[in-house]
Design a protein around this motif. Structure first.
Motif, PDB file in Angstrom:
ATOM      1  N   ARG A 184       0.850  -1.191   0.000  1.00 38.95           N
ATOM      2  CA  ARG A 184       0.000   0.000   0.000  1.00 38.95           C
ATOM      3  C   ARG A 184       0.886   1.241   0.000  1.00 38.95           C
ATOM      4  O   ARG A 184       1.808   1.344   0.819  1.00 38.95           O
ATOM      5  N   PHE A 185       0.626   2.149  -0.914  1.00 37.87           N
ATOM      6  CA  PHE A 185       1.448   3.354  -1.054  1.00 37.87           C
ATOM      7  C   PHE A 185       1.633   4.051   0.288  1.00 37.87           C
ATOM      8  O   PHE A 185       2.761   4.408   0.667  1.00 37.87           O
ATOM      9  N   TRP A 186       0.552   4.228   1.016  1.00 38.47           N
ATOM     10  CA  TRP A 186       0.627   5.003   2.263  1.00 38.47           C
ATOM     11  C   TRP A 186       1.250   4.209   3.401  1.00 38.47           C
ATOM     12  O   TRP A 186       1.784   4.789   4.339  1.00 38.47           O
ATOM     13  N   ASP A 187       1.212   2.858   3.310  1.00 38.24           N
ATOM     14  CA  ASP A 187       1.936   2.045   4.300  1.00 38.24           C
ATOM     15  C   ASP A 187       3.441   2.219   4.113  1.00 38.24           C
ATOM     16  O   ASP A 187       4.198   2.334   5.097  1.00 38.24           O
ATOM     17  N   PHE A 188       3.892   2.241   2.855  1.00 39.90           N
ATOM     18  CA  PHE A 188       5.322   2.449   2.587  1.00 39.90           C
ATOM     19  C   PHE A 188       5.763   3.810   3.115  1.00 39.90           C
ATOM     20  O   PHE A 188       6.771   3.924   3.823  1.00 39.90           O
ATOM     21  N   MET A 189       5.015   4.854   2.770  1.00 40.25           N
ATOM     22  CA  MET A 189       5.367   6.199   3.231  1.00 40.25           C
ATOM     23  C   MET A 189       5.394   6.269   4.754  1.00 40.25           C
ATOM     24  O   MET A 189       6.296   6.875   5.349  1.00 40.25           O
ATOM     25  N   SER A 190       4.423   5.640   5.389  1.00 40.67           N
ATOM     26  CA  SER A 190       4.347   5.660   6.853  1.00 40.67           C
ATOM     27  C   SER A 190       5.528   4.943   7.489  1.00 40.67           C
ATOM     28  O   SER A 190       6.080   5.412   8.487  1.00 40.67           O
ATOM     29  N   GLN A 191       5.946   3.801   6.905  1.00 41.38           N
ATOM     30  CA  GLN A 191       7.081   3.069   7.466  1.00 41.38           C
ATOM     31  C   GLN A 191       8.361   3.897   7.408  1.00 41.38           C
ATOM     32  O   GLN A 191       9.158   3.896   8.354  1.00 41.38           O
ATOM     33  N   VAL A 192       8.564   4.612   6.296  1.00 43.17           N
ATOM     34  CA  VAL A 192       9.749   5.467   6.177  1.00 43.17           C
ATOM     35  C   VAL A 192       9.666   6.626   7.168  1.00 43.17           C
ATOM     36  O   VAL A 192      10.626   6.912   7.896  1.00 43.17           O
ATOM     37  N   LEU A 193       8.511   7.285   7.229  1.00 46.30           N
ATOM     38  CA  LEU A 193       8.344   8.439   8.129  1.00 46.30           C
ATOM     39  C   LEU A 193       8.510   8.038   9.594  1.00 46.30           C
ATOM     40  O   LEU A 193       9.259   8.672  10.343  1.00 46.30           O
ATOM     41  N   VAL A 194       7.824   6.983  10.001  1.00 50.72           N
ATOM     42  CA  VAL A 194       7.895   6.536  11.404  1.00 50.72           C
ATOM     43  C   VAL A 194       9.316   6.080  11.738  1.00 50.72           C
ATOM     44  O   VAL A 194       9.841   6.345  12.825  1.00 50.72           O
ATOM     45  N   GLY A 195       9.974   5.439  10.782  1.00 51.18           N
ATOM     46  CA  GLY A 195      11.353   4.997  10.987  1.00 51.18           C
ATOM     47  C   GLY A 195      12.302   6.153  11.257  1.00 51.18           C
ATOM     48  O   GLY A 195      13.315   6.002  11.952  1.00 51.18           O
TER      49      GLY A 195
END
Length: 343
Positions: free
Chosen positions: A246-257
């Motif tokens: 999911r596009f927003w799951d990828f973005m969230s994983q990078v941001l949260v990381g």
């Protein structure tokens, strides 16, 4: 008449070798024992044993000098997709690529591997498990895509077994990884400005993100399998991580990381796309007077809110492609490579 001694198949040139993908490709080629020459408009790093040549890829004679003892060329030079200069895209991606082909043929290079893009078939609507036989986009939604279509056509049409000149195009999608100057830095900059609170659409759209080492692996496999009797001649190949997310799951994983909050609030896709189209129209009309670059372009909204993932079955079958780094590990490595961008 003296016969020409063929250069070793391990002698290669990387056009655009100073860029993000180019540098990773150069480093891996050196590890695999290739002799590498880089041709680019600027030199941004040094690697022992690699020769650098600065020049314009529209300068055929400069290219011929670099390619005269080379059997294999990787062409991955292109302006950034974020660039808004149609003339520059056309000069580099189309006219420059024609010059590259002419220089390769004059220097009697045997193989040309092009870095194309999966976006050449993308028109802003859903693509699920897309294969290479999808038609080129009739309405490409940015200059990058428009010129990459022309570039890929020119390269694949130049393939000629009779002339001993073989070509293949690699279509990666959503490249990311250490030293990427685009995806992660832009994402963090947007988060720092408080603009990463919203999810465009329902957030379920699946997308391919491809780790740079896998893209490099695909390029080298293509080069090594490109032979007169191989199915690769004159064809395009999707290279991805083969793990749609999911596009927003990828973005969230990078941001949260990196210590930032994940986006939480949903905005209707049609509304945001409509606003982006309106802004694009207004800025186009105003361009003769003032140069404004809107944050939300139709292309960015489409990439964030639609399904676009691609099948790698052709690459698996014809050149034995498998990703060498899985997505979870790729995201972890990428996040760890940006300590300076942590919150």
């Amino acid at each position: 008449m003296a016969t020409r001694i063929r250069p070793s198949s391990k002698r290669c040139a990387v056009i655009g070798g100073s860029g993000f993908l180019g540098r990773h490709l150069v480093e891996r080629l050196v590890e695999k024992g290739y002799s590498v020459a880089v041709f680019d408009i600027a030199q941004r790093y040094e690697v022992p044993g690699v020769t650098f040549h600065q020049g314009d890829l529209c300068d055929k004679q400069a290219l011929v000098k670099v390619l005269k003892d080379v059997s294999l060329v990787f062409h991955c030079a292109s302006p950034s997709p974020a660039c808004d200069d149609r003339n520059l895209f056309w000069k580099v991606n189309v006219e420059g690529t024609r010059t590259v082909i002419q220089a390769c043929q004059e220097a009697r290079v045997q193989k040309l591997v092009l870095t194309s893009s999966a976006s050449v078939v993308f028109e802003g609507t859903d693509i699920k498990n897309g294969k290479e036989d999808l038609p080129y986009a009739k309405r490409p939604i940015d200059y990058y895509t428009e010129t990459k279509i022309q570039q890929e056509k020119v390269v694949l049409e130049a393939c000629s077994k009779e002339k001993d000149f073989l070509t293949v195009a690699i279509r990666p999608h959503g490249i990311f990884g250490p030293r990427d100057p685009q995806l992660v830095p832009i994402l963090v900059d947007t988060a720092r400005k408080g603009k990463m609170k919203f999810i465009i659409g329902d957030g379920t759209n699946l997308v391919d993100f491809t780790y740079v080492e896998n893209v490099v692996h695909g390029h080298i496999l293509a080069a090594e399998h490109l032979k007169p009797d191989s199915p690769l001649c004159g064809k395009a190949y999707h290279i991805t991580n083969d793990e749609p997310i999911r596009f927003w799951d990828f973005m969230s994983q990078v941001l949260v990381g990196l210590g930032y909050d994940a986006p939480r609030y949903h905005l209707p896709y049609a509304l945001v796309y409509g606003i982006a189209m309106l802004l694009w129209l207004i800025t186009s009309l105003l361009r003769p007077l003032v140069n404004i670059k809107p944050t939300f372009t139709p292309m960015r909204v489409a990439l964030a809110g639609t399904h676009h993932y691609y099948s790698c079955s052709r690459a698996k079958q014809d050149m034995g492609y498998q990703p060498v780094v899985r997505l979870k590990e790729a995201i972890a490595r990428t996040v760890a490579s940006y300590p300076h961008l942590r919150r």
